[in-house]
Design an enzyme around this catalytic site. Structure first.
Site, short mmCIF file in Angstrom:
data_model
loop_
_atom_site.label_atom_id
_atom_site.label_comp_id
_atom_site.label_asym_id
_atom_site.label_seq_id
_atom_site.Cartn_x
_atom_site.Cartn_y
_atom_site.Cartn_z
N ASP A 249 -7.34 -26.65 12.53
CA ASP A 249 -6.63 -27.60 11.65
C ASP A 249 -5.60 -26.92 10.74
O ASP A 249 -4.55 -27.49 10.44
CB ASP A 249 -7.62 -28.46 10.83
N ARG B 139 -19.09 -19.02 15.10
CA ARG B 139 -20.26 -19.57 14.42
C ARG B 139 -19.89 -20.94 13.87
O ARG B 139 -18.73 -21.21 13.61
CB ARG B 139 -20.73 -18.66 13.30
N SER C 116 -11.93 -27.49 14.28
CA SER C 116 -11.78 -26.81 12.98
C SER C 116 -12.98 -25.95 12.63
O SER C 116 -13.68 -26.16 11.62
CB SER C 116 -11.51 -27.85 11.91
C1 BGC Z 1 -13.72 -23.82 9.34
C2 BGC Z 1 -12.24 -23.63 9.60
C3 BGC Z 1 -11.48 -24.82 9.12
C4 BGC Z 1 -11.85 -25.16 7.67
C5 BGC Z 1 -11.14 -26.41 7.18
C6 BGC Z 1 -13.97 -24.19 7.90
O1 BGC Z 1 -15.33 -24.48 7.72
O2 BGC Z 1 -14.45 -22.66 9.67
O3 BGC Z 1 -12.00 -23.43 10.97
O4 BGC Z 1 -10.11 -24.55 9.19
O5 BGC Z 1 -13.24 -25.35 7.57
O6 BGC Z 1 -11.48 -27.52 7.96
#
Ligand code: BGC
Length: 461
Positions: A200, A162, A147
């Site tokens: 996610d 990142r 995620s």
């Molecule tokens: C991430 C995402 C993720 C979201 C929820 C963010 O910090 O960059 O990829 O979907 O958090 O978990």
């Protein structure tokens, strides 16, 4: 509210309240930024193609091994898809130790490989989970929910753009996370290969669509904040060179936590600015830092500390815990918002007097309300961009799942932005589901969606 604290309460309201007009202005800018992210030049919001080009039919079946690495926990699951939203999920949860968040790449991947190893060895998954049918060996296929923002060329590849959510593991940004995890699995002789890499939000979209085909969006509000939605390839200029069928669907992981990194439209307070400055990645994830669970408690702490320093709260008391970064989390915030204070008092090691509790409650209420209202802007922006006046939004994430009030406020704000009639707005606030756009909660959607993606990929192989 005792009379002598009213000026402070008014000042806080002034900082945190967001009018309907401002929500609409933010959403309009948001919609433009989503489109910009799909263009060749790109923009602040990455709008990452996921290479998930089909929603589930609802008839996918089989048992799949999944690993879900979130902001605070890793889950290894054995997910059995039956059909139409019927899912059995046997899972084991691991709390990611704090030091891993700033460790080296090998330490992170070895830790995750050990989580997989612990489950695969002990629970006989080799016998139960699917290899993908194509490779008749004993190697298990793993669907990996990661995620964080990645650039994907295919469904089982992803280069980390990142870190977000306070992670700062060296040697992963710019690298393919699938190869790094597979190398760690090899180092530990765990017979597992990654068949699918998924975010996610995309997982939540698929898990919700498995039960309800009207799902068009998957949203997470937990440690982080983000959404994925179903786009068509003709609207993705940056993929033109791939010659994809123009009307083919493509799920886009927006990564819209990065919205307004240019600071054009979001009403940031001095507390938001401080949090950004002290974070491992200043200048990034501006929207996420105002809405998601990781930061809400920290906004609360900064605001209380400020009031205390200005002799407006806890006057004459020593509260050293207030100087501890991230001492408060969003659970303290929800507890105080819901009129409780025991965990706040125990963290701060003081007892709160009535007028102090009143001011803390006011503050918690304002921070939660602002998060909910801002959260609605991202959802509304996708709906506006896609012309969706009715659909289902699959939702997962601890903040959304655990906080009914926040959820109701998000729906109400969505109605304000999208000009719903008063009855629908009220229904949104009450959570009756009687609204043109509905939320569908899919607890563990991020893991279950990974299994669904693996099933779709296996069917296409
Ligand atoms: C991430 C995402 C993720 C979201 C929820 C963010 O910090 O960059 O990829 O979907 O958090 O978990």
């Amino acid at each position: 509210m005792s009379r002598d604290l009213e000026p402070e309460a008014r000042e806080l309201e002034h900082m945190f309240d967001i009018s309907t007009e401002k929500l609409k202005e933010i959403t309009e800018h948001f919609t433009k930024e989503l489109t910009k992210g799909l263009s060749v030049d790109g923009g602040n919001i990455p709008m990452n193609p996921t290479w998930l080009m089909n929603k589930p039919t609802g008839y996918e079946q089989g048992t799949y091994l999944t690993l879900d690495m979130g902001g605070s926990k890793a889950r290894v699951c054995q997910v059995t898809l039956k059909q139409k939203g019927q899912v059995e999920n046997k899972q084991r949860e691991f709390f990611i130790p704090k030091h891993i968040k700033t460790a080296t790449a090998n330490e992170l991947w070895d830790y995750l490989a050990e989580c997989v190893e612990a489950v695969v060895d002990k629970e006989g998954m080799l016998a139960k989970c699917q290899n993908d049918g194509e490779h008749q060996d004993d190697t298990l296929r793993l669907a990996f929910t990661f995620s964080y923002p990645v650039t994907q060329d295919s469904i089982n590849h992803g280069v980390l753009q990142r870190w977000t959510k306070g992670f700062d593991v060296k040697g992963v940004e710019g690298q393919n996370v699938v190869s790094q995890l597979e190398e760690a699995l090899r180092r530990k002789n765990v017979p597992v290969k990654v068949s699918v890499l998924i975010n996610d939000t995309a997982g939540t979209l698929l898990a919700s669509a498995y039960a309800d085909p009207d799902t068009q969006i998957g949203a997470i509000l937990g440690t982080g904040c983000n959404s994925a939605y179903v786009e068509t390839c003709n609207n993705i200029p940056k993929l033109q060179h791939r010659n994809l069928a123009p009307d083919s669907p493509m799920i886009i992981n927006c990564e819209y936590g990065a919205f307004d990194n240019e600071h054009c439209v979001l009403p940031r307070t001095k507390y938001d600015k401080l949090i950004d400055k002290e974070s491992p990645r200043p200048g990034q994830q501006t929207y996420e830092k105002m809405t998601s669970g990781l930061y809400l408690g920290e906004i609360f702490r900064h605001a209380i500390l400020d009031l205390h320093t200005r002799n407006q709260l806890f006057v004459g008391k020593q509260v050293p815990a207030l100087s501890q970064p991230y001492a408060l989390d969003c659970l303290h915030l929800s507890e105080v918002d819901g009129n409780g204070s025991s965990s706040l008092q125990s963290v701060l090691q003081i007892s709160l007097e009535k007028h102090e509790m009143d001011l803390c409650q006011k503050l918690a209420d304002l921070i939660n309300a602002r998060a909910a209202r801002l959260c609605a802007c991202g959802l509304a922006a996708i709906c506006k961009k896609k012309g969706l006046s009715s659909c289902v939004i699959g939702v997962d994430g601890s903040v959304m799942l655990k906080n009914d009030v926040l959820r109701g406020r998000t729906m109400k704000a969505l109605g304000e932005i999208l000009d719903w009639d008063a009855k629908s707005r009220q229904a949104g606030e009450k959570g009756t589901g009687d609204t043109p756009i509905r939320m569908h909660f899919v607890k563990d959607g991020s893991s279950e969606g990974a299994a669904i993606a693996a099933a779709i990929a296996a069917a296409q192989a």
